[in-house]
Design an enzyme around this catalytic site. Sequence first.
Site, PDB file in Angstrom:
ATOM      1  N   ASP A 275      30.591  97.730  26.213  1.00  0.00           N
ATOM      2  CA  ASP A 275      31.071  96.430  25.708  1.00  0.00           C
ATOM      3  C   ASP A 275      32.317  96.217  27.030  1.00  0.00           C
ATOM      4  OD1 ASP A 275      32.865  98.024  24.725  1.00  0.00           O
ATOM      5  OD2 ASP A 275      33.495  96.314  23.346  1.00  0.00           O
TER       6      ASP A 275
ATOM      7  N   ASP B 250      28.089 103.346  24.623  1.00  0.00           N
ATOM      8  CA  ASP B 250      29.559 103.551  24.349  1.00  0.00           C
ATOM      9  C   ASP B 250      29.886 103.511  22.738  1.00  0.00           C
ATOM     10  OD1 ASP B 250      32.235 103.222  25.069  1.00  0.00           O
ATOM     11  OD2 ASP B 250      32.262 101.231  24.682  1.00  0.00           O
TER      12      ASP B 250
ATOM     13  N   ASP C 277      32.580 100.699  30.979  1.00  0.00           N
ATOM     14  CA  ASP C 277      31.129 100.924  30.917  1.00  0.00           C
ATOM     15  C   ASP C 277      30.227 100.222  32.075  1.00  0.00           C
ATOM     16  OD1 ASP C 277      31.624 101.736  28.234  1.00  0.00           O
ATOM     17  OD2 ASP C 277      31.670 100.060  27.513  1.00  0.00           O
TER      18      ASP C 277
END
Lengths: 1105, 338
Positions: free
Chosen positions: A751, A380, A755
Amino acid sequence: MRRYVYIDDSDQQDLYCDNRISNRKYTILNFLPKNLWEQFSRFMNQYFLLIACLQLWSLITPVNPASTWGPLIFIFAVSATKEAWDDYNRYLSDKQANEKEVWVVKQGTKKQIQAQDIHVGNIVWLRENDEVPCDLVLIGTSEPQGICFIETAALDGETDLKTRVIPSACMGIASELLHKIKGVIECSNPDKDIRRFDANLRLFPPFIDNDLCPLTINNTLLQSCYLRNTEWACGVAVYTGNETKLGMSRGIPEPKLTAVDAMIDKLIGAIFLFQIVVVIVLGIAGNVWKDTEARKQWYVMYPTEGPWYELLVIPLRFELLCSIMIPISIKVSLDLVKSLYAKFIDWDEEMYDEETTTPSHATNTAISEDLGQVEYILTDKTGTLTENRMIFRRCCINGIFYGNESGDALKDKELLNAVGSNNPDVIRFLTVMALCNTVVPLKSKSGVISYKAQSQDEDALVHAAARLHMVLVNKNGNILEINFNGLVILYEILDTLEFTSDRKRMSVVVKDCQNEKLILLSKGADEAILPCAVSGKQVRTFVEAVEQYAQLGLRTLCLAWRELREDEYKEWSLMFKDANSTFVDREWKLAEVCQRLEHDLEILGITAIEDHLQDGVPETIETLRKAGINFWMLTGDKQNTAIQIALSCNFISPEPKGQLLLINGKSEDEVCRSIERVLLTMKITTSEPKDVAFVVDGWALEIALKHHRHAFTELAILSRTAICCRVTPSQKAQLVELLKTCDYKTLAIGDGGNDVRMIQQADIGVGISGREGLQAARAADYSIGKFKFLKRLILVHGRYSYNRTAFLSQYSFYKSLLICFIQIFFSFISGVSGTSLFNSVSLMAYNVFYTSIPVVVSVLDKDLSERTVMEHPQILFYCQAGRLLNPSTFAGWFGRSLFHALVVFVVSIHAYADEKSEMDELSMVALSGCIWLQAFVMTMETNSFTILQHLAIWGNLAFFYIINCIVSTIPSAGMYTIMFRLCKQPSYWITMILIVTAGMGPVLALKYFRFTYRSSAINKLQQAERLCGPILSLGNVEPQLRSIEKDVASLSITQPKNRNPVYEPLLSDSPTATRRSLGPSTSFDFFQGTQSRLSSTYSRNCKDN
Amino acid sequence: MDVEVRSTSGSGGGTLPVPIYRRRSNAYYRFTQQNLPACKPVLTPGLVITIFLLTGVIFIPIGLMALRASQSVVEIVYRYDTDCIHESFRSNKVAYIKDRSISKNCTQFLKVQKHMKAPIYIYYQLDNYYQNHRRYVKSRSDRQLLHGLKYNDISSCQPEESNNGLPIVPCGLIAWSLFNDTYTFSRETAELKVNRKNIAWKSDREHKFGKDVYPFNFQNGTLVGGGKLNPNVPLSEQEDLIVWMRTAALPSFRKLYGRIEVDLEAGELLSVKFVNNYNTYSFGGKKKLVLSTSGWLGGKNDFLGVAYIAVGCCCIFISLLFMLLHVRNSRIFFGKYH
C-alpha cells in the site's frame, strides 16, 4: 552538469525549454508512419502484411486480396483509432494545462500569461487553490513565517497537507520587493526524484546575503501540487515543461506479457511451423502432379515453358491458402475480452470498499489471466494486512507499565493520575510525544483542532498526547504551542533531524521559550535509540518492554531526550548547516552529522501502538493458501511483531503444527551456517505434514542474497511461507526478482511508497488504496480497497479470466484450422493446384463475423459458481499449472478440427456428388456445415448459458443464413441464388443434420466419458454443484508434490521449475503426478562444512490442506 | 481545556472516480456483476444415454427413407468413350479424336431395366476431369459473359483471352473447353424427343449471361478446344454453355444434357446415336451417358441413406455402451458405500 537559474533574467530565457507540457506520443505529421511502424514491429502483423502483399499477385492468390486486406485494415484502423483517440485526449488535457492563465513577473513587471510561456527564471505567483504550473523554488508567501501548505496528491497520492517554507535568505523580504528580486539558483539537472532537491540560492544586491542558502525539497513547489490554506505564494521557476519532476517521472510502463499470452504465441509459432510443412509438402505434390498429370489435361492449357518462378507458384498459393490457419482475429478478440475482464473487475460491487468508497480498479487491462496463475504472493504488512489505523495502546514510562490490565493506556487510572500529579517522567514522555514529529495542527473556525500527519504513528502519538492533556495546539512557523492542562507552553524548533529508513529515528532540537533550555527530543526504533542511550544506565527494562509489546504484535517506538549545552549545539549547528548545503551524498552526510548529536540519550520510555488487522485477512490468507498459493510477508517491522501478525492472520500455524526456522547472523559464515541448518531441517520435515516457514531479517537477507544465492533460492523453492522482516524496498524487489527467476508467477501487494518497487517488479502488482496514499495503487496493475478483496480478485476474476482466455484462444485456433483443413482436403481432389473451395466473401466473413461473435460472448461463461470456487479454492490449481491451455489441450483442439474438417468434407462431397457437384453449392454446403458445427461446439463447451450466449450462438447461426440469403439476392455476386436453392432442398438439411451428428457425437461421447468416469476436480465440483449431490473424494485434488531433483554442484538459479502442465486424463488424472516432479524419489546433494558430500534422498510432499 | 481532536490525516479517499452504481436496469446490473441468470446443463448419464438413443432411433428411419428414395431412382449409366471408337484406333485413341476427318458418329443400344417415369434426365458424366483446377476455374470473366465487349478487362481469362487483338466472347478456358458430344435417342423406330430447353438455371440465363452478347469470334483461333457456339444466338440462350460454365467441384461430375418427357417402359431398347467429339483420351478421362429419374433427394445417391443408418447404429451402440458402463459403475459405487 548543473543548472544555474538566474531569477527573472531574460537573457537566459532560451537556454531551457518553455513550460509547454506535452504528453503526446504523436504529432499529426508523424502519426501515420510512427503508428504503422509500431504496429508492424509485432510479428503477427508482419506476417499478415506479408500474406496480404502476396495476395496482390493475382497469379497465386486463391481468393480476392480483400479477404485479407479487409480484416487487416480493419484491425489496424481499430488500434490506430484507439491510439489516436488517446493521444487526442492527452493533447486536450495538455492544451488545457498549457493555456491556463498564470501571473508571472517578467522584467520586474507582473503580468498574466499562459502557463506554457513560463520560462526558467520567471517568478510565478499563485493564489490559494491554484495548481502549481511548473517546479518552483518558493521565495515568498502570504504567511509571515514564510510557510505555505500544499497538497501533493497528484504527485505522490498523499492527501495530507505538507508544509513548504521559503529559504532563509528570502525570509523577511516584503512582498512588493519580491518583484525585483535577483539572484541565482544552482541546482542539479532535471531528475525524477520527487523526494530530493539539492540546490543553493544566492541573492544579488540589494538583497545581498553572503551565505549560500541551501535549498531542499521543502523549499519547492512541484508541478501539479495545489496551494492550500495560504493566500498567496510565489516562486522561481526552475524546471519547466517536460523537465519537471513530474514530467521526468512520467514514463510509459513496459507492457507485461502474461503466461497465457506467451503460450498463445508459442502455439502460433507451432501452427506457423505446421503451416510451413503443409506448404512444402503440398507445394512439392502440386508441382509433381502438374508435371505428371496436368500437362495431359489439355483444357488446363499449361504452357510447356514457364517463367523461372514457376516452381514457386504452387507453394506460394498454398501458403496463401493456409494463411488463415493463424486467425487474424485472435488478437482483436483477446484485446476485447481482456478489456472486458478489466471492466468486470471495475464493476464488481463485491470488491467495492464501502468504507473508503473506493471501487477496485484494473489499471492494466491486459494481464487478468495471470491472476489465475499466481503461485507466490508477496505481501507488505502495515497497511496491507493491517488497517494502518494506529491506536496508542500501551506504554512503559521509566520502567512502569501502563495499560497492561485494561489494554488501553489512555484509560489507565495510574497513568491519568501520574499526569494529574505532574510526574516529571511522564510529562517529559508526553512532551516528546507531542513535539517530536512533523504533524501540522490545523485549527478550524469552531476551534476544533485537527492534525495533518504524514506518518500514522505520529498521528497516533499526538492524538494520545492530546487525550492525556498534552495538546499540540498550534504550529506557528518554528514556534510550537502546547497546551498542558490549560497551561500554554511555547517551544521553538531549531532543527529537525529527519526520519530516514536507514536511520530509523527522528529527532528535533527545541528551545523551551520559558527557560531558554535546549533539548534534543528523539523517537525511533528501539535498536536505533537504545544504543545511543547514556552509558551505564539500565536499559534492560526497556528491552523487556519492547519484547513484551512485540509479542503482542504491537509496534513499539522508543522515546528519549537529552538536554543540550549551548556551545555544543552551536558547534553542531554549523556542521549541520554545512552538511545541508552539500550536493554530494547529502543524505549520508546528514546522517553522519545527526549521529553526532544523538548520543547519551536519556531513555524515557516505550510506546506501543496497535495496528488492527484488516477485516477478513486471516480467512483470505487461509483460502488462498488452500488454493496452493504461497505467501511471503515482507515487512519493515521487527521480527517479533512480524511473527505475531503472521500467527494472527493464519500465515503460519502455531506449534506444534507449524515450525518456524530462523535465519540470522551478522557475518557471512553465520548466515551460511544458518541457511544450511534451515535447509536440512526443511528436508527432514518434508515428509511430515508440517507447516514450515522461515524467518529472515534484512541483514541476513542481504548477505544471503549476495553470497548464498543458490542455497537461498533452494530454500525459497522449498518453503511455502516466509517472513522477511526489516527489509528495505529494494530488498523486497530483489526477493520478487528471485522468485521470478525460478519461473514462478508472483503477485506483490502493498500500500505504501516503499512497496512500489516490489509492485512494479512483480508479474502482477496489486496496490491497496489505503491510508498511506495512492502511490502504490498508481504503480500497481490492480488497485483494491481492502486486502480481503484479493481472494475474489484471484479466485473469481483471475480464474475466470484464465479459463475464458484459454477457451477463446484455442477455439480461435480450432475454427481457423477447421476451415483450413477443408481447403487442404479439397486441394487433393482439385489436382493439388491450390483452388480455394470457399469464395473470398465467405472466407473473410467466416473469420471476422460468423465465428468471432459467439466466442466473444464466452466471456460470460462460468464453469463453476463463484461460491463453489470460494469454497474449494484448491481447484485454482488447474489454472496455476496451466491445465486448460497447453500443448496437450491444444492437440485436442487440433485433433478436433481435423476430425470435423474430415466429417464436413467427406459428407459434403459425397452428399453433393454427381449432378449436384456444383462448385458454389458445394462450397456453401461445406461452409454451412462448419458454421453448424461451430454452433454446437460452442454449445458443448459452454458451461453456463445466459440469454446472451443463446442469443450469440443461435443468433449467429440465423445471422449466417440471413446474410447469405441477402447476398444470394445480388445478381452480380458469385453466389447469386445459391442459398435459396440450397434451402429448398431437403437433402441440404439432411446433410447438415448428418454433419452435426457425425461431428458432435464422438465429441459428446468423449466429453461425457471424461466427465463421468475420468472426471477432474472441476468436473466433480460441477456435478456436485448442479445436482446438489455430495462431493465425493475431492480430498486429493491438490496434494502438491513438490519434489526437486537438483544437484547443488550444478544448480543453476535459472533452472526452471519442473512442472508439467500437460493434462493426460486417460493416463493419470490426478494432478499429483505432474506437479513439479521428475520422479517419485529424487536425490539431492549438498555440501557440508567439511566439503564432504552427503547424499540424501528426499521428497517434499506438501501438506494437503 | 476541552479540545476535540479529529483526525483528517490521510483519510484514504482516493482521487479515483467513485462510480455510483445506479441500477439503471436490472439486466445491465446483473451483467456487470457477471450474475445473469444462467442455466447450467449437466451431462448426466440419463441425459447422454437418452440423447444417443434418441438420435439413433430417429436416424435409422431417416436413413432407411433416404435409402429407399435413392433406390427408387432408376438410372442407366453407359460409358461410351471406349465403345465409340473405331476398332482400328483402339490403340491410339488420341489420334482418333484429334483427327477431324474421321466421322465420330456411333450408335449404341441401351436397355431399360425398369420402368422409368418422366421426366427422365439425361446427363453426361465426365470422370477424372478437373473442372476445379485453379488455372481452369479462374479462367473466365463473369462480367464479360453478361456485358460482352462492353467489358474490356479480361485479364482473368488467361490464357484464352483474345484473338487477333479482339477479346474472345466468351473468353477463358472454361468456355473454350465446352463439351461438344451430342446424343440423339430413338425408341425402336420413332425418334425420342429430348427437351434441351431449360436445362440451365433460370437465374443464370437471366442475370449471368447477356441477352445481347453473341459469341461472334468463339473458337476462331488456331487452337480449337471444345464445342462451338452458334454466333447468332445470344449467350443467355446458349444453355449448354451455361451448364458447362457452372464448374463442378469434383473431378467426377454430371451435367444436364436434356430431358426425356415420356415414360420409358422396362425392357425397352433405346438406340443412342453418339457424336463422340470430346477428347478425354489424352488424360484418361471417362465419358458416360446417364439416364436417370429423380426422387425427393435428387438422383441416385446411397451415401446419405447409408451414412444415416451407420451413424444411427453407432449412436445406439454408444448409448448401450454407456448404459452398461453406468450400470456397472453404480454397482461398484453401491458396493463401495453399502
